[in-house]
Every structure is written in C-alpha cells, then in structure tokens.
Design a protein around this motif. Structure first.
Motif, PDB file in Angstrom:
ATOM      1  N   GLU A  20       0.835  -1.207   0.000  1.00 39.10           N
ATOM      2  CA  GLU A  20       0.000   0.000   0.000  1.00 39.10           C
ATOM      3  C   GLU A  20       0.871   1.257   0.000  1.00 39.10           C
ATOM      4  OE1 GLU A  20      -2.583  -0.467   3.364  1.00 39.10           O
ATOM      5  OE2 GLU A  20      -3.736  -2.052   2.409  1.00 39.10           O
ATOM      6  N   ALA A  21       1.942   1.241   0.793  1.00 39.43           N
ATOM      7  CA  ALA A  21       2.860   2.381   0.842  1.00 39.43           C
ATOM      8  C   ALA A  21       3.520   2.579  -0.520  1.00 39.43           C
ATOM      9  CB  ALA A  21       3.919   2.176   1.923  1.00 39.43           C
ATOM     10  N   GLY A  22       3.856   1.498  -1.183  1.00 37.87           N
ATOM     11  CA  GLY A  22       4.453   1.593  -2.517  1.00 37.87           C
ATOM     12  C   GLY A  22       3.486   2.182  -3.515  1.00 37.87           C
ATOM     13  N   LYS A  23       2.218   1.750  -3.431  1.00 33.90           N
ATOM     14  CA  LYS A  23       1.195   2.307  -4.321  1.00 33.90           C
ATOM     15  C   LYS A  23       1.010   3.798  -4.059  1.00 33.90           C
ATOM     16  CE  LYS A  23      -1.498  -1.918  -4.990  1.00 33.90           C
ATOM     17  NZ  LYS A  23      -2.781  -2.579  -4.714  1.00 33.90           N
ATOM     18  N   ASP A  24       0.982   4.175  -2.771  1.00 32.51           N
ATOM     19  CA  ASP A  24       0.840   5.600  -2.422  1.00 32.51           C
ATOM     20  C   ASP A  24       2.020   6.412  -2.953  1.00 32.51           C
ATOM     21  OD1 ASP A  24      -1.559   5.151  -1.132  1.00 32.51           O
ATOM     22  OD2 ASP A  24      -0.694   5.187   0.900  1.00 32.51           O
ATOM     23  N   ALA A  25       3.218   5.874  -2.786  1.00 34.66           N
ATOM     24  CA  ALA A  25       4.412   6.574  -3.271  1.00 34.66           C
ATOM     25  C   ALA A  25       4.380   6.720  -4.786  1.00 34.66           C
ATOM     26  CB  ALA A  25       5.676   5.841  -2.832  1.00 34.66           C
ATOM     27  N   ALA A  26       3.947   5.665  -5.473  1.00 31.64           N
ATOM     28  CA  ALA A  26       3.865   5.723  -6.935  1.00 31.64           C
ATOM     29  C   ALA A  26       2.830   6.745  -7.374  1.00 31.64           C
ATOM     30  CB  ALA A  26       3.530   4.343  -7.501  1.00 31.64           C
ATOM     31  N   GLU A  27       1.703   6.793  -6.683  1.00 33.03           N
ATOM     32  CA  GLU A  27       0.652   7.762  -7.018  1.00 33.03           C
ATOM     33  C   GLU A  27       1.136   9.194  -6.775  1.00 33.03           C
ATOM     34  OE1 GLU A  27      -2.722   9.039  -8.657  1.00 33.03           O
ATOM     35  OE2 GLU A  27      -2.214   6.929  -8.505  1.00 33.03           O
ATOM     36  N   LYS A  28       1.839   9.389  -5.652  1.00 30.85           N
ATOM     37  CA  LYS A  28       2.371  10.724  -5.356  1.00 30.85           C
ATOM     38  C   LYS A  28       3.430  11.140  -6.379  1.00 30.85           C
ATOM     39  CE  LYS A  28       1.312  10.826  -0.469  1.00 30.85           C
ATOM     40  NZ  LYS A  28       1.820  10.890   0.894  1.00 30.85           N
ATOM     41  N   ALA A  29       4.247  10.199  -6.800  1.00 37.09           N
ATOM     42  CA  ALA A  29       5.266  10.490  -7.814  1.00 37.09           C
ATOM     43  C   ALA A  29       4.610  10.847  -9.142  1.00 37.09           C
ATOM     44  CB  ALA A  29       6.209   9.299  -7.984  1.00 37.09           C
ATOM     45  N   LYS A  30       3.550  10.129  -9.491  1.00 39.01           N
ATOM     46  CA  LYS A  30       2.825  10.411 -10.731  1.00 39.01           C
ATOM     47  C   LYS A  30       2.191  11.797 -10.670  1.00 39.01           C
ATOM     48  CE  LYS A  30      -0.993   8.729 -13.573  1.00 39.01           C
ATOM     49  NZ  LYS A  30      -2.076   7.759 -13.690  1.00 39.01           N
ATOM     50  N   THR A  31       1.562  12.123  -9.544  1.00 38.38           N
ATOM     51  CA  THR A  31       0.953  13.454  -9.367  1.00 38.38           C
ATOM     52  C   THR A  31       2.019  14.537  -9.435  1.00 38.38           C
ATOM     53  OG1 THR A  31      -0.814  12.531  -8.002  1.00 38.38           O
ATOM     54  CG2 THR A  31      -0.397  14.889  -7.800  1.00 38.38           C
ATOM     55  N   PHE A  32       3.149  14.302  -8.766  1.00 35.40           N
ATOM     56  CA  PHE A  32       4.240  15.279  -8.788  1.00 35.40           C
ATOM     57  C   PHE A  32       4.726  15.517 -10.213  1.00 35.40           C
ATOM     58  CE2 PHE A  32       8.787  16.258  -8.701  1.00 35.40           C
ATOM     59  CZ  PHE A  32       8.768  17.439  -7.962  1.00 35.40           C
ATOM     60  N   ALA A  33       4.885  14.443 -10.985  1.00 34.97           N
ATOM     61  CA  ALA A  33       5.345  14.572 -12.373  1.00 34.97           C
ATOM     62  C   ALA A  33       4.338  15.349 -13.209  1.00 34.97           C
ATOM     63  CB  ALA A  33       5.587  13.193 -12.977  1.00 34.97           C
ATOM     64  N   GLU A  34       3.056  15.079 -13.006  1.00 36.41           N
ATOM     65  CA  GLU A  34       2.024  15.799 -13.768  1.00 36.41           C
ATOM     66  C   GLU A  34       1.992  17.277 -13.399  1.00 36.41           C
ATOM     67  OE1 GLU A  34      -1.678  13.717 -13.190  1.00 36.41           O
ATOM     68  OE2 GLU A  34      -0.949  11.915 -14.208  1.00 36.41           O
ATOM     69  N   VAL A  35       2.096  17.582 -12.097  1.00 29.88           N
ATOM     70  CA  VAL A  35       2.112  18.981 -11.648  1.00 29.88           C
ATOM     71  C   VAL A  35       3.336  19.692 -12.210  1.00 29.88           C
ATOM     72  CG1 VAL A  35       2.372  20.458  -9.607  1.00 29.88           C
ATOM     73  CG2 VAL A  35       0.709  18.591  -9.587  1.00 29.88           C
ATOM     74  N   THR A  36       4.485  19.033 -12.191  1.00 28.25           N
ATOM     75  CA  THR A  36       5.703  19.622 -12.734  1.00 28.25           C
ATOM     76  C   THR A  36       5.548  19.910 -14.225  1.00 28.25           C
ATOM     77  OG1 THR A  36       7.046  18.476 -11.084  1.00 28.25           O
ATOM     78  CG2 THR A  36       8.181  19.267 -13.054  1.00 28.25           C
ATOM     79  N   LYS A  37       4.962  18.991 -14.956  1.00 30.64           N
ATOM     80  CA  LYS A  37       4.733  19.186 -16.392  1.00 30.64           C
ATOM     81  C   LYS A  37       3.808  20.374 -16.633  1.00 30.64           C
ATOM     82  CE  LYS A  37       2.833  16.786 -20.421  1.00 30.64           C
ATOM     83  NZ  LYS A  37       2.182  15.553 -20.892  1.00 30.64           N
ATOM     84  N   LEU A  38       2.735  20.462 -15.869  1.00 36.15           N
ATOM     85  CA  LEU A  38       1.793  21.583 -16.026  1.00 36.15           C
ATOM     86  C   LEU A  38       2.438  22.911 -15.647  1.00 36.15           C
ATOM     87  CD1 LEU A  38      -1.413  19.849 -14.636  1.00 36.15           C
ATOM     88  CD2 LEU A  38      -0.924  20.416 -17.022  1.00 36.15           C
ATOM     89  N   ASN A  39       3.238  22.915 -14.580  1.00 35.25           N
ATOM     90  CA  ASN A  39       3.942  24.144 -14.193  1.00 35.25           C
ATOM     91  C   ASN A  39       4.921  24.579 -15.278  1.00 35.25           C
ATOM     92  OD1 ASN A  39       2.780  24.879 -11.717  1.00 35.25           O
ATOM     93  ND2 ASN A  39       4.040  23.404 -10.607  1.00 35.25           N
ATOM     94  N   HIS A  40       5.553  23.618 -15.927  1.00 39.44           N
ATOM     95  CA  HIS A  40       6.466  23.942 -17.029  1.00 39.44           C
ATOM     96  C   HIS A  40       5.697  24.575 -18.190  1.00 39.44           C
ATOM     97  CE1 HIS A  40       9.873  23.710 -19.716  1.00 39.44           C
ATOM     98  NE2 HIS A  40       9.134  23.049 -20.588  1.00 39.44           N
ATOM     99  N   GLN A  41       4.520  24.022 -18.495  1.00 37.36           N
ATOM    100  CA  GLN A  41       3.699  24.593 -19.564  1.00 37.36           C
ATOM    101  C   GLN A  41       3.249  26.006 -19.212  1.00 37.36           C
ATOM    102  OE1 GLN A  41       0.622  21.641 -20.027  1.00 37.36           O
ATOM    103  NE2 GLN A  41       1.864  20.363 -21.377  1.00 37.36           N
ATOM    104  N   ILE A  42       2.890  26.234 -17.937  1.00 33.86           N
ATOM    105  CA  ILE A  42       2.524  27.581 -17.495  1.00 33.86           C
ATOM    106  C   ILE A  42       3.702  28.526 -17.673  1.00 33.86           C
ATOM    107  CG2 ILE A  42       1.990  28.981 -15.448  1.00 33.86           C
ATOM    108  CD1 ILE A  42       0.274  26.588 -14.469  1.00 33.86           C
ATOM    109  N   SER A  43       4.882  28.079 -17.295  1.00 36.62           N
ATOM    110  CA  SER A  43       6.088  28.897 -17.424  1.00 36.62           C
ATOM    111  C   SER A  43       6.351  29.260 -18.883  1.00 36.62           C
ATOM    112  CB  SER A  43       7.284  28.146 -16.841  1.00 36.62           C
ATOM    113  OG  SER A  43       8.467  28.874 -16.992  1.00 36.62           O
ATOM    114  N   GLN A  44       6.137  28.311 -19.794  1.00 31.26           N
ATOM    115  CA  GLN A  44       6.327  28.598 -21.218  1.00 31.26           C
ATOM    116  C   GLN A  44       5.314  29.629 -21.700  1.00 31.26           C
ATOM    117  OE1 GLN A  44       6.102  24.557 -22.746  1.00 31.26           O
ATOM    118  NE2 GLN A  44       8.301  24.581 -23.197  1.00 31.26           N
ATOM    119  N   CYS A  45       4.063  29.506 -21.273  1.00 27.75           N
ATOM    120  CA  CYS A  45       3.032  30.493 -21.645  1.00 27.75           C
ATOM    121  C   CYS A  45       3.398  31.875 -21.118  1.00 27.75           C
ATOM    122  CB  CYS A  45       1.667  30.075 -21.100  1.00 27.75           C
ATOM    123  SG  CYS A  45       0.949  28.628 -21.891  1.00 27.75           S
TER     124      CYS A  45
END
Length: 147
Positions: A20-45
């Motif tokens: 369960e902890a591994g699944k939570d960590a994977a989900e948090k990593a996925k969310t972090f990667a998506e947020v980072t990608k969106l923040n990068h797109q905002i920065s480009q705009c």
C-alpha cells in the motif's frame, strides 16, 4: 494461534502495508510529475506573454519616440540613453578585439581588412578607433531623441 501463525500474519500484514505504501508513493510520484509538467507549460506560456509584451512595448516606442509631452517621455529618454551606452560598450569591445563591422552586411572584419571579407564592400573600416563617448543621462532629453 501458534507462534508461527502469528509470525505469518505479521509478515503478511507488513507485506500488505508495504505494498500500500508503494502504491501511495507511486501515485504521489505520478501526481508530482504531472504537476511539474503543467507548471512547465505555465512557465512557457508566461515566457511567450513576456515576449509579446516586450514586442508591443518596442513597437510602441518605435512608433512614438519622436512625440514629446507624453507620459512616456522619461522611458523614451531612458531607452535612448541605454542604446547610446550599448553602442559605446560595443565600440570598446570592437577596439579591444581589433575588429569592425561592415556597414553593408554587418560581417565582422579585422581592422587589417580594407574590404569586407564577406561582401567585399570597402570603406567600412574606421580610420582611427573612436573613443567611447560617456553619456550623462541628465544631458539627454526627448528632443535629442527626435534627432
């Protein structure tokens, strides 16, 4: 329950908790990667917006720098002063490097060249290196920009 059953249950529960902890960590990593990608797109705009604002400002300056008595006079003078400072600094760099720029094509040439090494134009080499002119911002007015 025997001792081995207790150990088995404890290890099974620990395995489930780790999974369960591994699944939570994977989900948090996925969310972090998506947020980072969106923040990068905002920065480009935002960067493209800054470029557009700068282009609007430059166009406005070019279209209106000869008009005095506006709310922008101080900015026009500041831009003119900075342009003069940049020209002076570039002249100093050219002198230090022993080069000049062809007035016809803009190519960099050695001071030893009489004719441009790119386009063959003559007469672009300065006779004597020009002394850099110090600009006192208080000496420049909007009327000086018009000239």
């Amino acid at each position: 329950m025997g001792m081995f059953d207790k150990i088995s249950k404890t290890l099974t529960d620990a395995g489930k908790t780790a999974a369960e902890a591994g699944k939570d960590a994977a989900e948090k990593a996925k969310t972090f990667a998506e947020v980072t990608k969106l923040n990068h797109q905002i920065s480009q705009c935002e960067s493209r917006m800054r470029d557009a604002y700068a282009a609007i400002g430059k166009k406005f300056y070019e279209d209106n720098k000869h008009i005095s008595g506006t709310d922008y006079d101080d900015y026009f003078v500041q831009i003119a002063n900075e342009n003069m400072s940049i020209a002076s600094l570039r002249s100093q760099i050219s002198q230090l490097k022993g080069i000049y720029y062809c007035p016809a094509c803009g190519a960099e040439n050695s001071m030893e060249n009489i004719f441009c090494c790119k386009c063959g134009a003559g007469g672009g080499r300065p006779e004597q290196p020009a002394e850099p002119e110090e600009v006192d911002p208080s000496d420049v007015s909007v009327e000086d920009i018009k000239e």
